[in-house]
Design a protein around this motif. Structure first.
Motif, mmCIF file in Angstrom:
data_model
loop_
_atom_site.group_PDB
_atom_site.id
_atom_site.type_symbol
_atom_site.label_atom_id
_atom_site.label_comp_id
_atom_site.label_asym_id
_atom_site.label_seq_id
_atom_site.Cartn_x
_atom_site.Cartn_y
_atom_site.Cartn_z
ATOM 1 N N GLY A 1 0.805 -1.211 0.000
ATOM 2 C CA GLY A 1 0.000 0.000 0.000
ATOM 3 C C GLY A 1 0.842 1.266 0.000
ATOM 4 N N GLN B 1 0.704 4.347 -2.766
ATOM 5 C CA GLN B 1 0.433 5.720 -2.355
ATOM 6 C C GLN B 1 1.586 6.652 -2.728
ATOM 7 O OE1 GLN B 1 -0.399 4.794 1.701
ATOM 8 N NE2 GLN B 1 -2.491 4.155 1.241
ATOM 9 N N HIS C 1 -1.094 -7.154 -4.204
ATOM 10 C CA HIS C 1 -1.443 -6.739 -2.848
ATOM 11 C C HIS C 1 -2.195 -7.873 -2.165
ATOM 12 C CE1 HIS C 1 -0.393 -2.456 -3.311
ATOM 13 N NE2 HIS C 1 -0.611 -2.730 -4.590
ATOM 14 N N VAL D 1 -6.078 -2.238 0.055
ATOM 15 C CA VAL D 1 -5.277 -1.024 0.130
ATOM 16 C C VAL D 1 -6.197 0.185 0.037
ATOM 17 C CG1 VAL D 1 -3.503 0.338 -1.042
ATOM 18 C CG2 VAL D 1 -3.287 -2.141 -0.929
#
Length: 170
Positions: free
Chosen positions: A123, A127, A145, A149
């Motif tokens: 995550g 970002q 992932h 997230v």
């Protein structure tokens, strides 16, 4: 041509030995399948790759062959950073040594990058890919992932970004 042919050309252009090429081409390189689609974006672009495992390294090689002007790799493991430099990265960063966003800003003269490959599957990497990419940039999400997230899609909308995904199992 097919992806194997493209990787062969990349390997030859970068002076890679056939043994490494054989290993890399047998791994799921979903993001590298995006290279023909991203070709126009990568030429003369600033590119960041988060993660320098087999998938991230394929993004480095593809960006190099497609003419990226600067390729920055963010990776915590030293031998992977070293390999990224051998395969065409301009700079490598250890995310544990300071704020990667600030370092990338210094490397790009305060500019945000044009293309960000998220190959780490975390995550925070996704970002950060959003934070360091500029207006109209493309984020290529290929990291797997394992947990949900949280992501601010308003940022994509507000700065007219594109996010694309790819995986090598289809």
């Amino acid at each position: 041509g097919n992806f194997g042919t493209q990787l062969s050309v990349m390997a030859e252009a970068l002076g890679m030995d056939v043994c490494f090429y054989d290993v890399v081409t047998r791994l799921p390189l979903g993001n590298a399948r995006m290279m023909p689609t991203l070709e126009d974006l990568l030429a003369a672009s600033d590119v960041v790759t988060f993660g320098a495992g087999p998938v991230g390294l394929s993004a480095v090689m593809g960006a190099k062959v497609k003419g990226a002007s600067r390729i920055i790799v963010v990776e915590p493991i030293q031998y992977r950073r070293d390999l990224a430099l051998k395969l065409g990265a301009s700079s490598v960063l250890d995310p544990r040594e300071g704020d990667p966003g600030r370092v990338i800003g210094k490397l790009t003269g305060g500019q945000r990058v044009d293309v960000a490959f998220e190959c780490a599957g975390t995550g925070p990497a996704l970002q950060l890919a959003d934070q360091i990419s500029g207006r109209g940039a493309t984020i290529v999400q290929v990291g797997v992932h394992r947990e949900p997230v949280s992501f601010d899609f308003f940022s994509l909308f507000f700065r007219e970004k594109t996010i694309v995904t790819s995986q090598g199992y289809s």
